[in-house]
Design a protein around this motif. Structure first.
Motif, PDB file in Angstrom:
ATOM      1  N   THR A   1       1.245  -1.187  -0.018  1.00 25.03           N
ATOM      2  CA  THR A   1       0.508  -0.130   0.492  1.00 25.03           C
ATOM      3  C   THR A   1       1.005   1.480   0.125  1.00 25.03           C
ATOM      4  O   THR A   1       1.694   0.618   0.148  1.00 25.03           O
ATOM      5  CB  THR A   1      -0.874   0.393   0.864  1.00 25.03           C
ATOM      6  N   SER A   2       0.245   2.320  -0.785  1.00 20.83           N
ATOM      7  CA  SER A   2       1.176   3.699  -1.236  1.00 20.83           C
ATOM      8  C   SER A   2       1.263   3.946   1.054  1.00 20.83           C
ATOM      9  O   SER A   2       0.799   4.017   1.633  1.00 20.83           O
ATOM     10  CB  SER A   2      -0.066   4.926  -1.209  1.00 20.83           C
ATOM     11  N   ARG A   3       1.964   4.635   1.023  1.00 23.71           N
ATOM     12  CA  ARG A   3       2.696   5.443   2.201  1.00 23.71           C
ATOM     13  C   ARG A   3       1.498   6.650   2.894  1.00 23.71           C
ATOM     14  O   ARG A   3       1.286   7.249   3.414  1.00 23.71           O
ATOM     15  CB  ARG A   3       4.167   6.445   2.560  1.00 23.71           C
ATOM     16  N   THR A   4       0.604   7.111   1.442  1.00 32.55           N
ATOM     17  CA  THR A   4      -0.337   8.041   2.114  1.00 32.55           C
ATOM     18  C   THR A   4      -2.296   7.264   2.618  1.00 32.55           C
ATOM     19  O   THR A   4      -2.822   8.661   2.232  1.00 32.55           O
ATOM     20  CB  THR A   4      -0.397   8.894   0.870  1.00 32.55           C
ATOM     21  N   ASN A   5      -1.311   5.935   2.175  1.00 29.88           N
ATOM     22  CA  ASN A   5      -3.233   5.345   2.858  1.00 29.88           C
ATOM     23  C   ASN A   5      -3.929   5.568   3.898  1.00 29.88           C
ATOM     24  O   ASN A   5      -2.764   6.266   5.181  1.00 29.88           O
ATOM     25  CB  ASN A   5      -2.620   3.354   2.447  1.00 29.88           C
ATOM     26  N   ASN A   6      -4.928   5.899   3.781  1.00 30.34           N
ATOM     27  CA  ASN A   6      -5.629   6.309   5.225  1.00 30.34           C
ATOM     28  C   ASN A   6      -5.116   5.192   6.815  1.00 30.34           C
ATOM     29  O   ASN A   6      -5.457   6.094   7.806  1.00 30.34           O
ATOM     30  CB  ASN A   6      -6.931   6.309   5.298  1.00 30.34           C
ATOM     31  N   ILE A   7      -4.605   3.507   6.291  1.00 29.40           N
ATOM     32  CA  ILE A   7      -4.365   3.134   7.685  1.00 29.40           C
ATOM     33  C   ILE A   7      -3.188   2.502   6.789  1.00 29.40           C
ATOM     34  O   ILE A   7      -2.415   2.163   5.863  1.00 29.40           O
ATOM     35  CB  ILE A   7      -5.391   1.583   7.114  1.00 29.40           C
ATOM     36  N   GLN A   8      -1.898   2.748   7.944  1.00 33.07           N
ATOM     37  CA  GLN A   8      -0.530   3.102   8.180  1.00 33.07           C
ATOM     38  C   GLN A   8       0.124   1.936   8.776  1.00 33.07           C
ATOM     39  O   GLN A   8      -0.568   1.845  10.054  1.00 33.07           O
ATOM     40  CB  GLN A   8      -0.251   4.277   8.027  1.00 33.07           C
ATOM     41  N   LEU A   9       0.753   1.526   8.498  1.00 32.08           N
ATOM     42  CA  LEU A   9       1.647   0.863   9.489  1.00 32.08           C
ATOM     43  C   LEU A   9       3.165   1.955  10.365  1.00 32.08           C
ATOM     44  O   LEU A   9       3.527   3.108   9.745  1.00 32.08           O
ATOM     45  CB  LEU A   9       3.242  -0.458   9.056  1.00 32.08           C
ATOM     46  N   GLY A  10       3.207   1.702  11.512  1.00 33.65           N
ATOM     47  CA  GLY A  10       3.695   2.932  12.243  1.00 33.65           C
ATOM     48  C   GLY A  10       5.316   2.410  12.258  1.00 33.65           C
ATOM     49  O   GLY A  10       6.281   2.861  12.453  1.00 33.65           O
ATOM     50  N   ILE A  11       5.599   1.146  11.603  1.00 34.57           N
ATOM     51  CA  ILE A  11       7.154   1.160  11.104  1.00 34.57           C
ATOM     52  C   ILE A  11       8.046   2.161  10.690  1.00 34.57           C
ATOM     53  O   ILE A  11       9.270   2.090  10.488  1.00 34.57           O
ATOM     54  CB  ILE A  11       7.055  -0.098  11.196  1.00 34.57           C
ATOM     55  N   TYR A  12       7.739   2.506   9.487  1.00 37.98           N
ATOM     56  CA  TYR A  12       8.048   3.432   8.483  1.00 37.98           C
ATOM     57  C   TYR A  12       8.403   4.562   9.475  1.00 37.98           C
ATOM     58  O   TYR A  12       9.338   5.285   8.780  1.00 37.98           O
ATOM     59  CB  TYR A  12       7.235   3.837   6.797  1.00 37.98           C
ATOM     60  N   ASP A  13       7.407   5.768   9.786  1.00 45.65           N
ATOM     61  CA  ASP A  13       7.703   7.377  10.441  1.00 45.65           C
ATOM     62  C   ASP A  13       8.810   6.724  11.465  1.00 45.65           C
ATOM     63  O   ASP A  13       9.584   7.343  11.672  1.00 45.65           O
ATOM     64  CB  ASP A  13       6.709   7.637  10.713  1.00 45.65           C
ATOM     65  N   GLU A  14       8.650   5.417  12.733  1.00 41.91           N
ATOM     66  CA  GLU A  14       9.761   4.854  12.961  1.00 41.91           C
ATOM     67  C   GLU A  14      11.285   4.787  13.074  1.00 41.91           C
ATOM     68  O   GLU A  14      12.465   5.229  12.821  1.00 41.91           O
ATOM     69  CB  GLU A  14       9.205   3.910  13.725  1.00 41.91           C
ATOM     70  N   ALA A  15      11.101   4.347  11.378  1.00 43.08           N
ATOM     71  CA  ALA A  15      12.667   4.169  10.622  1.00 43.08           C
ATOM     72  C   ALA A  15      13.517   5.374  10.263  1.00 43.08           C
ATOM     73  O   ALA A  15      14.092   5.534  10.775  1.00 43.08           O
ATOM     74  CB  ALA A  15      12.838   2.341   9.303  1.00 43.08           C
ATOM     75  N   GLU A  16      12.091   5.699   9.604  1.00 43.04           N
ATOM     76  CA  GLU A  16      12.546   7.237   9.227  1.00 43.04           C
ATOM     77  C   GLU A  16      13.547   7.679  11.209  1.00 43.04           C
ATOM     78  O   GLU A  16      14.408   9.249  10.233  1.00 43.04           O
ATOM     79  CB  GLU A  16      11.898   8.248   8.796  1.00 43.04           C
ATOM     80  N   LYS A  17      12.536   7.930  11.721  1.00 44.15           N
ATOM     81  CA  LYS A  17      13.396   8.925  13.018  1.00 44.15           C
ATOM     82  C   LYS A  17      14.824   8.309  13.364  1.00 44.15           C
ATOM     83  O   LYS A  17      15.348   9.084  13.579  1.00 44.15           O
ATOM     84  CB  LYS A  17      12.082   8.951  14.534  1.00 44.15           C
ATOM     85  N   VAL A  18      14.461   7.108  13.466  1.00 42.18           N
ATOM     86  CA  VAL A  18      15.649   5.802  13.984  1.00 42.18           C
ATOM     87  C   VAL A  18      16.849   6.706  13.105  1.00 42.18           C
ATOM     88  O   VAL A  18      18.371   7.207  13.168  1.00 42.18           O
ATOM     89  CB  VAL A  18      16.039   5.209  14.059  1.00 42.18           C
ATOM     90  N   ALA A  19      16.651   6.483  11.066  1.00 42.28           N
ATOM     91  CA  ALA A  19      17.935   6.863   9.801  1.00 42.28           C
ATOM     92  C   ALA A  19      18.131   8.509  10.558  1.00 42.28           C
ATOM     93  O   ALA A  19      19.237   8.618  10.767  1.00 42.28           O
ATOM     94  CB  ALA A  19      16.977   6.533   8.689  1.00 42.28           C
ATOM     95  N   ALA A  20      17.422   9.142  10.758  1.00 37.42           N
ATOM     96  CA  ALA A  20      18.036  10.792  11.601  1.00 37.42           C
ATOM     97  C   ALA A  20      18.941  11.164  12.090  1.00 37.42           C
ATOM     98  O   ALA A  20      19.265  11.545  11.539  1.00 37.42           O
ATOM     99  CB  ALA A  20      16.426  11.734  10.847  1.00 37.42           C
ATOM    100  N   GLY A  21      18.251  10.580  13.386  1.00 35.48           N
ATOM    101  CA  GLY A  21      18.983   9.787  14.502  1.00 35.48           C
ATOM    102  C   GLY A  21      20.318   9.751  14.333  1.00 35.48           C
ATOM    103  O   GLY A  21      21.403  10.170  14.409  1.00 35.48           O
ATOM    104  N   ARG A  22      20.783   8.480  13.587  1.00 37.82           N
ATOM    105  CA  ARG A  22      21.441   7.571  13.460  1.00 37.82           C
ATOM    106  C   ARG A  22      22.192   8.202  12.780  1.00 37.82           C
ATOM    107  O   ARG A  22      23.709   8.172  12.786  1.00 37.82           O
ATOM    108  CB  ARG A  22      21.505   5.859  13.409  1.00 37.82           C
TER     109      ARG A  22
END
Length: 346
Positions: free
Chosen positions: A56-77
């Protein structure tokens, strides 16, 4: 001659073909993650939590939270304000350049990876040191105010790591967007931080790092590290909206693999130190990057007789001389390095 074009097993420190075992010193798995059992266990854990993939697209109304979490981790790392992750390095590069290229005049550095090309670029044989001097002069003398400079962070084949401090020589009334492809540096160079830590920090310079995560990091995905302003812009593009994201299981492994990456990098550094101690000073290499050029044309054939496989192909054109490279990885053991050194010094 064995068929090295149809290997039917995972790449590792050894490859078995026709009953013979060869030591393998090629590829781009610098941290050995594809054969790291701790990382594999995390990946399996991620599959159990999230399944194999998410179409599914990242703009879908139902989302997995893992993607936002991974991006926050990557930015910090990696020391960025924000991050964006897509399903491939190529997709990341294309969506970034398409969105940013409208901001100003685009200039490509020599040997820029084709993933960053918006159209076919002409062959560019100029040395990087000459290109950067010409670029500074061109921009300083031009009327245009905003420029987009596009480059690899390094030429991993030669190898040569680029210094971007020259951008500071550009007039401060010019707006510079520096887009750097760090696919071969992230996770390895600068203690794993990659190129971002050495990019020029100046008010008129906007740094954007794009990279494949499939090399040192062992994840089939692409990443952008940039300001929140740039990342928000990229996330509003049709390319990002229309694309399926990478495997959530892979990102679960990435999030939890901080210690695994650090241990693998330390092992790689030990392998490099051991090998470099035995090197002839005429070899070409960059400190902290595990690729080595002997410069000898028939070098790969000599090592093949010792059951050792290295990277060997014509470069930059199919009709050019063979470019031989030895690539070290964290999946190599001390005994592998010893055998390589003995074969080189034979």
């Amino acid at each position: 001659m064995p068929d090295f074009k149809s290997i039917n097993q995972p790449f590792s420190n050894t490859i078995n073909i026709d009953g013979n075992s060869y030591l393998y010193f090629g590829g781009t798995a610098y941290l050995g993650i594809p054969q790291n059992q701790d990382f594999i266990n995390l990946y399996i854990e991620g599959i159990k939590k999230f399944g194999l993939n998410n179409g599914t697209s990242r703009t879908n109304n139902i989302q997995l939270g893992i993607y936002d979490e991974a991006e926050k981790v990557a930015a910090g790392r990696y020391g960025a304000e924000a991050a964006l992750i897509t399903s491939s390095g190529y997709l990341t590069a294309q969506l970034t350049l398409k969105a940013i290229s409208v901001s100003g005049k685009v200039i490509y550095a020599p040997a820029t990876h084709p993933a960053l090309w918006l159209i076919d670029q002409p062959a560019h044989q100029q040395a990087f040191k000459d290109w950067k001097k010409e670029t500074v002069s061109l921009i300083n003398a031009a009327e245009e105010k905003t420029w987009v400079l596009v480059s690899n962070s390094m030429n991993n084949l030669i190898p040569e790591i680029y210094d971007f401090d020259f951008v500071k020589e550009i007039r401060s009334d010019k707006n510079i967007i520096l887009v750097v492809d760090d696919s071969h540096g992230i996770g390895v160079n600068n203690n794993g931080m990659g190129a971002i830590v050495n990019l020029p920090k100046q008010e008129n310079i906007e740094n954007v790092v794009v990279a494949s995560m499939a090399k040192a990091l062992g994840v089939d995905a692409g990443i952008v590290l940039a300001s929140s302003k740039i990342i928000d812009k990229l996330k509003s593009t049709n390319t990002f909206i229309g694309a399926s994201p990478p495997s959530p299981a892979a990102l679960y492994a990435f999030i939890h693999a901080g210690d695994i990456y650090n241990k693998a990098l330390n092992k790689l550094k030990n392998n490099m130190a051991m090998f470099e101690d035995a090197l002839n000073l005429t070899w070409k290499f960059e400190w902290d990057f595990p690729v080595y050029l002997p410069g000898e044309t028939n070098f790969s054939q000599r090592l093949l007789q010792k059951q050792i496989l290295i990277s060997s192909f014509p470069y930059p054109n199919p009709t050019d001389e063979i470019l031989n490279r030895i690539v070290l990885s964290a999946w190599h053991e001390k005994e592998d390095i010893e055998k390589l050194i003995a074969a080189i010094n034979f």
